[in-house]
Design a protein around this motif. Sequence first.
Motif, short mmCIF file in Angstrom:
data_model
loop_
_atom_site.label_atom_id
_atom_site.label_comp_id
_atom_site.label_asym_id
_atom_site.label_seq_id
_atom_site.Cartn_x
_atom_site.Cartn_y
_atom_site.Cartn_z
N LYS A 14 3.31 0.42 3.90
CA LYS A 14 2.49 -0.51 3.15
C LYS A 14 2.54 -1.88 3.82
O LYS A 14 3.59 -2.35 4.22
CB LYS A 14 2.99 -0.62 1.70
CG LYS A 14 3.04 0.70 0.94
CD LYS A 14 1.68 1.32 0.75
CE LYS A 14 1.76 2.59 -0.10
NZ LYS A 14 0.49 3.27 -0.23
N PRO A 15 1.39 -2.57 3.91
CA PRO A 15 1.37 -3.86 4.61
C PRO A 15 2.15 -4.95 3.90
O PRO A 15 2.67 -5.86 4.54
CB PRO A 15 -0.12 -4.21 4.69
CG PRO A 15 -0.75 -3.41 3.58
CD PRO A 15 0.06 -2.15 3.48
N ARG A 16 2.22 -4.91 2.57
CA ARG A 16 3.06 -5.87 1.85
C ARG A 16 3.54 -5.22 0.55
O ARG A 16 2.81 -4.44 -0.07
CB ARG A 16 2.30 -7.17 1.55
CG ARG A 16 1.15 -7.04 0.60
CD ARG A 16 0.51 -8.40 0.32
NE ARG A 16 -0.14 -8.97 1.48
CZ ARG A 16 -1.45 -8.77 1.77
NH1 ARG A 16 -2.18 -8.00 0.99
NH2 ARG A 16 -1.98 -9.32 2.83
N THR A 17 4.76 -5.55 0.17
CA THR A 17 5.35 -4.95 -1.02
C THR A 17 5.99 -6.04 -1.88
O THR A 17 6.22 -7.17 -1.44
CB THR A 17 6.43 -3.92 -0.64
OG1 THR A 17 7.46 -4.58 0.10
CG2 THR A 17 5.84 -2.80 0.19
N CYS A 18 6.30 -5.68 -3.12
CA CYS A 18 6.97 -6.61 -4.02
C CYS A 18 8.34 -7.00 -3.47
O CYS A 18 8.96 -6.21 -2.75
CB CYS A 18 7.16 -5.97 -5.39
SG CYS A 18 5.65 -5.76 -6.33
N PRO A 19 8.84 -8.18 -3.80
CA PRO A 19 10.20 -8.55 -3.40
C PRO A 19 11.19 -7.49 -3.86
O PRO A 19 10.98 -6.82 -4.88
CB PRO A 19 10.43 -9.88 -4.14
CG PRO A 19 9.06 -10.44 -4.34
CD PRO A 19 8.16 -9.26 -4.55
N ALA A 20 12.25 -7.30 -3.11
CA ALA A 20 13.23 -6.24 -3.38
C ALA A 20 13.71 -6.29 -4.83
O ALA A 20 14.11 -7.35 -5.33
CB ALA A 20 14.41 -6.39 -2.44
#
Length: 410
Positions: A7-13
């Motif tokens: 995925k190109p961007r994901t939620c903060p850990a």
Amino acid sequence: MADTATKPRTCPAGESVVSFADKDPFGFYEKLRESGSPTWDEQAKAWLVHDFAQCVAAERDESRFANAYVFADPIVKEIKGGGANITLSRDEEHVKLRRFHFRLLSAANVESYRQNHVQPVLSTVLARLEGRDRAELGAEYAALIPARVICSLLGMPIDDDGMVKEILTCNNAIVDFIASGYRDLDLRDKALKASHRLNEMLLPYIKARRDNPADDFISRVWRDAPEFGIALDEEAALGICRELFFAGSDTTVHGIANVLFLALDDASVTAQVTRAPDEVLPALVEESLRLMNVVQFRHRFCLEDTQIGDVAIKKGEMIILLHAAANRDPGQFACPSQVDLARPEPQSHLAFARGTRSCVGSALARMEMREATAQIFARFPRLRLDGEAERPYFRGLYMRSMGPLHVRLT
């Protein structure tokens, strides 16, 4: 579905849109905004769309982004009430049902409802606060109004506290299942049980009005819906009334609580509401809807491989239109986290959605929020938050409002 790593961007850990129950989510929304939209949420297994323009475009394009109920199985449809339920309908059937609902909830009719249904309910609820110094306006005011209004409109009793409480409890069980993305099986079972109970409450009135009509919503369903090409039997009539029962209750409870909070949280706003409610409240209601956004997000499913912004979305993937974040998009609203009672185009927010799935009852909800706020300030002109009690916070997850609203009445 691709692995998270692709995925190109994901939620903060460790963070997800579903992990902010009873916690302020707006810091999380701002983190999402910094990285761009949409953002993959691994816990929710969905793309979070939080850009205002992207939300509007997706919501208006049902050819690519389908309402969640398009793929509903029979149990989910049963939970929603089945029959001629507007949220379950598609294409021409949906158009017919929207036209019917817009007649039922027209501006002229809503004014009649204000006088004949909302004001009597408010008088009944306000009378319970007379002679008291303190109250909690969430449970003792906001929660007591919308379900009673809908009951009055449907020709059902408004003074049955047990029934009103049960209506809200049942609706909350259904909301909890929706908030899970229609995936949690335990919540599904609770929602199904709640749905059956709501049917038990409504069916006697639906059967009675078919042969003995009166001046109420149920009678108008039997009388007017066929004029719009809607085939009516008992199941279809139940579906229409169930959605009125659902949509007209819980959301407006939260809406009233939020506008009351904004009216009380800032002394200058309180003074304006007290001095000139007719001038101030229309704008304050819109700002409460934009800033708080009762329904935080809405689910859609992608019908084909497509793209939102710079992200490829695959057929079958879920997107979550994060309206509560989009309504604070600085590209759309100046000073988006502030109350602005002179904001241009105050109704341009997404609180009631856009496109063919926008809320057909928005005029009724707005009117109830204005009236509930105006009437309590008129009855208790020294109304203020109780500084000795717990401070309100943003409660809930899928549907949210500020509370508890501990106040001093006198």
